[in-house]
Write an enzyme that holds these catalytic residues in place. Structure first.
Site, PDB file in Angstrom:
ATOM      1  CD  GLU A 170      -0.352  74.907 -28.497  1.00 52.99           C
ATOM      2  OE1 GLU A 170       0.304  74.460 -29.460  1.00 52.99           O
ATOM      3  OE2 GLU A 170      -0.869  74.177 -27.634  1.00 52.99           O
ATOM      4  CE  LYS A 179      -3.071  71.199 -26.761  1.00 50.18           C
ATOM      5  NZ  LYS A 179      -1.657  71.555 -26.975  1.00 50.18           N
ATOM      6  CB  CYS A 217      -2.032  72.424 -30.362  1.00 47.77           C
ATOM      7  SG  CYS A 217      -0.444  71.706 -30.893  1.00 47.77           S
TER       8      CYS A 217
END
Lengths: 410, 410
Positions: A139, A214, A251
């Site tokens: 990430e 995300k 994440c």
């Protein structure tokens, strides 16, 4: 030398209570248990593919030489699947790269970025010469994970989807006929220059296939990411590449079973989870969530976490009543793969840069859909109905109270 | 003696590849690793509450005496939570019972059932004298797990919700002021005498608070349960008892993250997962799924699996190309608790009957909702929309294809 300094800081300043002298849980166990006990422990902890029958992949010497010369962990193991009569095996070689930053966060930004590029080059080359088909980076790989500072100057690291880092990787994609997933801090030029936490999907011809932003943004501890970017607006795309259908759960999205589910419903066979997370906060969750997602959704998961401790110029507090400080804690690496049959690979080092490679027959996904029948038995209509009700402000939970409750609790 | 015979059959006939001579993963590790290494391994495997700071509960001698006399495993550990300023701690003592059947499956049915009742009596007494507030028994605890046979004669074990087993447990509930969750094979007299896999919730005054019927029914290996009963029609009820809000995710429902989610949305603080599952099929999944649910939904989970190998009179096949046989494989016990902070207890024995007790401050649930913010960041509206689309026959997955794909794959 800079790397060493950063690494040492990481090991001395982190408050995660870890002991030194071991690289990963599985390395610790294999070094301290008799072989027959380690085999049984592996059966319980890693599942069928790793219960004594973990198959090592033989890599070319050129890949091993890069690993030795540039001092990164290199592991390569294979997941097995049953032979089918009506389909040929669809074995894909997949790679994950974890790394620390390359020079201190006090250096000029362009130097920091360039130093990370330089550091990654031999690792990507190793993946390429090892024949990796699909490679995923960590990430926000082009920068330190500076969101803990709440300082906006780090936004300078943001790039458009076709920016410098994408151009850097497109060359490797073409050279090695390799799909590359590149998670960056994106700046959206066409929408007011706002930022997103984005994974760029680069095809094996160097073309940009698409991007994913995300979906779930944390507000926990030092993860002040909602200061910088909002919840993604790209849905749950699955990218159909020549090597298989892939998706990216970035994440904090790994804590959300619905996010994993959505990539599954859209047909993903491999879901990458590029992450940045620290020992004191999440380490006991790390081997659980991705593996649960692989089981529940009958796909492979590749989990990546960055490595080391990143020390920032200006102190900040962490919302935990503790004194101000200059680092985020230790990013514990431990990148690994999980499979639909509940097996997983051992993890890369908690301390070193690393490249994890696995061969996986994507036929295993449908084999496990057929075997366990989770999709068939999922009763999605029940949950579509429940969620439709839940999102209304007047939702009332289904609660059955003991009629004697008030009598008892008086 | 019969128990011993059954247990030995289990260890010799099961094909799960396990070695003998250890009781549980954690017992194996603690016996074979140096204390400081075991502590670090525990930190990684069991989480913060168990990383060297696992607090044993001191039980009364009368409970220990029952454990010794009747030869069942007895473990009792405590989860901690932070003190709050505005709420008092809400510490609840919770128990899980795992057991093998008591006499061979060839005995008259009423004798088999009575023998299980007799076997459970001292274990429930031990829970009672130990001050357990909420106790959960294993799935279909009144009978062998005969669904592998596909024979309908085992349906005789089914009972109405207010039947013999409920009456048996109501006495204990009253005697010990204890909520008891009793998972049985239910016969629904008022609806054509059909069967359900049902958990009866008995209040601490011996009253029946309600019931929940298993939501997801397996069609995998020897789990021929859909031959006997259908998917439950009771939704996802949360039962508000004097000791807290509880729910029951029965067995195969643990593979369905949406099922876990629904109990969470309805406000559960403790979800029990009474199960019956065997080593060759599910053991590497066992420590993953319940714990993931506890993390993702910010509640406690109590996982129960029965013990031993049950040998049936008539041989059956398992849909796996192997010869007919008379047993289901080894039910590996390993009952344990998981907590919202990602910690979990060690497990009960893989071979012996057992009672697992934990103290848990239910305040930890909201503390972890606040800390991690999973509900706040879950974006349920996105998933309500996706599922509403998914359940339509004309659903099209969100797939982004590499435009060069056909060129490449030609």
């Amino acid at each position: 030398m800079d790397k060493k300094m950063i690494s040492e800081n990481g090991e001395t300043t982190t408050a995660d209570g870890s002991i030194c002298g071991y690289d990963s849980l599985h390395q610790l166990l294999s070094a301290n248990l008799k072989p027959e006990l380690y085999q049984e422990v592996s059966r319980l902890l890693l599942g069928r593919n790793c219960g004594g029958s973990l198959e090592q992949i033989v890599l070319p010497e050129s890949a091993k030489a890069l690993s030795s010369k540039h001092d990164f962990d290199l592991q390569a193991v294979s997941f097995s699947a049953d032979k089918e009569q009506m389909r040929m095996p669809r074995v894909v070689r997949v790679g994950l790269i974890q790394n620390s930053i390359a020079i201190p966060t006090t250096a000029p930004f362009s130097d920091q970025k360039r130093a990370i590029f330089d550091k990654l080059k031999p690792m990507i080359d190793a993946a390429g010469v090892a024949g990796v088909n699909i490679l995923c980076l960590q990430e926000a790989w082009t920068m330190p994970f500076a969101f803990c500072t709440r300082e906006k100057r780090w936004c300078e690291f943001a790039e458009p989807v076709d920016g410098e880092s994408t151009k850097f990787l497109q060359e490797f994609a073409r050279k090695y006929n390799m799909v590359i997933v590149s998670p960056i801090l994106e700046r959206d030029i066409d929408h007011g220059e706002v930022m997103w936490n984005t994974a760029v999907i680069i095809g094996n011809n160097g073309n940009i296939i698409g991007k994913h932003r995300k979906n779930h943004i944390p507000r926990v501890g030092d993860f002040n990411e909602s200061t910088y970017y909002m919840e993604g607006d790209t849905g749950h795309p699955v990218f159909e590449t020549v090597f298989g259908k892939i998706a990216v759960n970035i994440c904090y999205g790994r804590h959300h079973p619905l996010n994993w589910l959505a990539f599954g419903l859209n047909g993903a066979e491999i879901v990458f989870n590029p992450s940045a997370t620290v020992g004191g906060l999440s380490e006991p969750m790390w081997p659980i969530e991705a593996r649960n997602a692989a089981i529940a959704n009958s796909y492979f998961v590749g989990s990546i976490n960055r490595v080391g401790t990143e020390v920032f110029p200006n102190p900040f507090t962490s919302g935990d009543e503790k004194p101000q400080h200059n680092d985020f804690g230790h990013f514990y690496g431990s990148s690994h793969f999980s499979a639909p049959d509940a097996s997983c690979t051992p993890s890369l080092s908690r301390y070193k840069d690393g490249l994890m490679i696995s061969d996986m027959d994507l036929n295993l996904c449908r084999q496990y859909k057929d075997k366990w029948g989770f999709r068939m038995t999922a009763r999605y209509e029940v949950y579509a109905d429940l969620l439709a009700k839940y999102i209304k402000p007047d939702f009332k939970p289904q609660v059955v109270s003991d009629p004697l409750l008030h009598k008892n609790s008086s």
